[in-house]
Design a protein around this motif. Structure first.
Motif, PDB file in Angstrom:
ATOM      1  N   LYS A 125       0.759  -1.114  -0.122  1.00 21.96           N
ATOM      2  CA  LYS A 125       0.144  -0.137  -0.064  1.00 21.96           C
ATOM      3  C   LYS A 125       0.791   1.089  -0.072  1.00 21.96           C
ATOM      4  O   LYS A 125       1.884   1.337   0.709  1.00 21.96           O
ATOM      5  N   GLY A 126       0.582   2.161  -0.867  1.00 24.83           N
ATOM      6  CA  GLY A 126       1.313   3.425  -0.958  1.00 24.83           C
ATOM      7  C   GLY A 126       2.420   3.291  -1.879  1.00 24.83           C
ATOM      8  O   GLY A 126       2.407   2.757  -3.003  1.00 24.83           O
ATOM      9  N   ASP A 127       3.656   4.032  -1.465  1.00 25.73           N
ATOM     10  CA  ASP A 127       4.657   4.124  -2.574  1.00 25.73           C
ATOM     11  C   ASP A 127       5.329   2.649  -2.561  1.00 25.73           C
ATOM     12  O   ASP A 127       5.468   2.129  -1.817  1.00 25.73           O
ATOM     13  N   ASP A 128       5.481   2.380  -3.763  1.00 28.56           N
ATOM     14  CA  ASP A 128       6.252   1.145  -4.353  1.00 28.56           C
ATOM     15  C   ASP A 128       7.724   1.350  -4.880  1.00 28.56           C
ATOM     16  O   ASP A 128       8.032   0.247  -5.447  1.00 28.56           O
ATOM     17  N   SER A 129       8.152   2.430  -5.057  1.00 27.27           N
ATOM     18  CA  SER A 129       9.569   2.656  -5.654  1.00 27.27           C
ATOM     19  C   SER A 129      10.625   1.578  -4.995  1.00 27.27           C
ATOM     20  O   SER A 129      11.490   1.460  -5.617  1.00 27.27           O
ATOM     21  N   PHE A 130      10.452   1.308  -3.652  1.00 30.62           N
ATOM     22  CA  PHE A 130      11.498   0.669  -2.999  1.00 30.62           C
ATOM     23  C   PHE A 130      11.379  -0.942  -3.619  1.00 30.62           C
ATOM     24  O   PHE A 130      12.443  -1.653  -3.387  1.00 30.62           O
ATOM     25  N   LEU A 131      10.415  -1.395  -4.363  1.00 23.63           N
ATOM     26  CA  LEU A 131      10.399  -2.464  -4.867  1.00 23.63           C
ATOM     27  C   LEU A 131      11.220  -2.747  -6.243  1.00 23.63           C
ATOM     28  O   LEU A 131      11.456  -3.909  -6.476  1.00 23.63           O
ATOM     29  N   PHE A 132      11.557  -1.528  -6.813  1.00 18.51           N
ATOM     30  CA  PHE A 132      12.346  -1.488  -7.866  1.00 18.51           C
ATOM     31  C   PHE A 132      13.918  -1.075  -7.803  1.00 18.51           C
ATOM     32  O   PHE A 132      14.193  -0.317  -7.053  1.00 18.51           O
TER      33      PHE A 132
END
Length: 336
Positions: A125-132
């Protein structure tokens, strides 16, 4: 005396140095605490939910909300067991412990094809930039991002992910949606039995087609023609056209489709003032009988055969033409 003055100044200097030193020590401690707790590293929530329903076009999902963490308007990312992200979605509605989400972006069609009903998925939920990762790995041919760069790409089913989603649902539909509604115009023409005049009037028609199996359609059509002054002056006749068709889709060049059809057509005529004699003479009675006969000739049922032509104008909209033993019509149609 001089020693006392020096001692006083020394104490003042030490106090000032202590005062200036304290904030530095405190700020360093706070930063260390933040870095230790990871507050700046990631503020997104991650939890597991279950897929309940996937729509045929793959754009709408119904998932569980057992964690009670999803609210209308939330942006979420779907992945499988802490793996790479699969799709980005928006929470559209919550109802009865379940959540409806709309897919906004598909990150990987290969992983997308693994999604199934009753599967547990990870939700971010929310920001997913850390997944990349900072460095994007080289993408394989089946994971290339397709861009819409020209007007032609608006009609490219691959660019719109329709073709890939169609494979995911194991269908071979040339037109993906289940429904097509249309409005059209044609002319209803016949020769009057009363005076042998050729009568031509506009007929407006409306149809609804339903795709009950891959490329097979059943369609109902209604057409209406109003004729003033027939079969006699001061009368009005309404001709209703009811047609039922069975169609099959064939793909044609230039984003077009041919749908040959067979069916049955029934004309029903309403003319309440026809057949009334103007006076009690043999000539008037014969004319009234002729009016009734002319009306009855317009009421009939027949088998029909023909073809429907659909030309895609923009996504979702078609130009439509019907050419058959029942009708010669042009109009517009929309799919949904």
């Amino acid at each position: 005396m001089i020693g006392k003055i020096l001692k006083t100044h020394l104490n003042t200097f030490c106090l000032l140095l202590s005062f200036l030193h304290c904030p530095v020590a405190i700020s360093q401690s706070i930063i260390e605490d933040i870095n230790t707790q990871g507050v700046l590293a990631d503020s997104s929530q991650r939890f597991t939910e279950t897929i309940n329903i996937i729509s045929r076009n793959g754009k709408i999902f119904i998932i569980s909300n057992s964690n009670q963490s999803l609210s209308k308007g939330d942006f979420i990312t779907i992945s499988i067991k802490d793996g790479d992200p699969i799709a980005r979605a928006l929470v559209a509605k919550n109802h009865d412990g379940k959540t409806g989400i709309k897919i906004l972006k598909v990150y990987s069609l290969k992983r997308w094809g693994q999604l199934r009903k009753s599967m547990d998925v990870d939700i971010v939920k929310g920001d997913d930039s850390f997944l990349f990762k900072p460095k994007t790995p080289e993408k394989s041919s089946d994971e290339e991002v397709v861009k819409i760069e020209s007007e032609e790409d608006l009609f490219n089913e691959k660019a719109l992910l329709e073709e890939d989603l169609g494979d995911f649902y194991k269908d071979n539909r040339l037109i993906k949606p289940d429904n097509i509604v249309s409005a059209g115009w044609d002319q209803f023409a016949f020769t009057s039995k009363i005076n042998d005049d050729r009568i031509v009037e506009n007929q407006w028609n409306f149809s609804w087609s339903f795709q009950f199996h891959d490329n097979y359609w059943v369609e109902g059509l209604y057409g209406r023609t109003q004729i003033d002054g027939f079969p006699a002056n001061g009368t009005q006749t309404i001709i209703n056209n009811y047609t039922l068709r069975l169609k099959y889709t064939f793909k044609a060049p230039l984003y077009s489709y041919f749908l040959p059809y067979i069916g049955v057509q029934s004309y029903q005529v309403s003319s309440p003032n026809a057949g009334f004699a103007q006076d009690d003479t043999d000539e008037a009675r014969e004319l009234a009988a002729l009016e009734v006969e002319a009306i009855n000739e317009l009421s009939f049922t027949q088998p029909v055969i023909g073809v429907t032509f659909l030309k895609r104008l923009v996504p979702g909209w078609f130009f439509k033409a019907d050419i058959g033993s029942d009708i010669l019509s042009i109009g517009f149609a929309i799919e949904f």
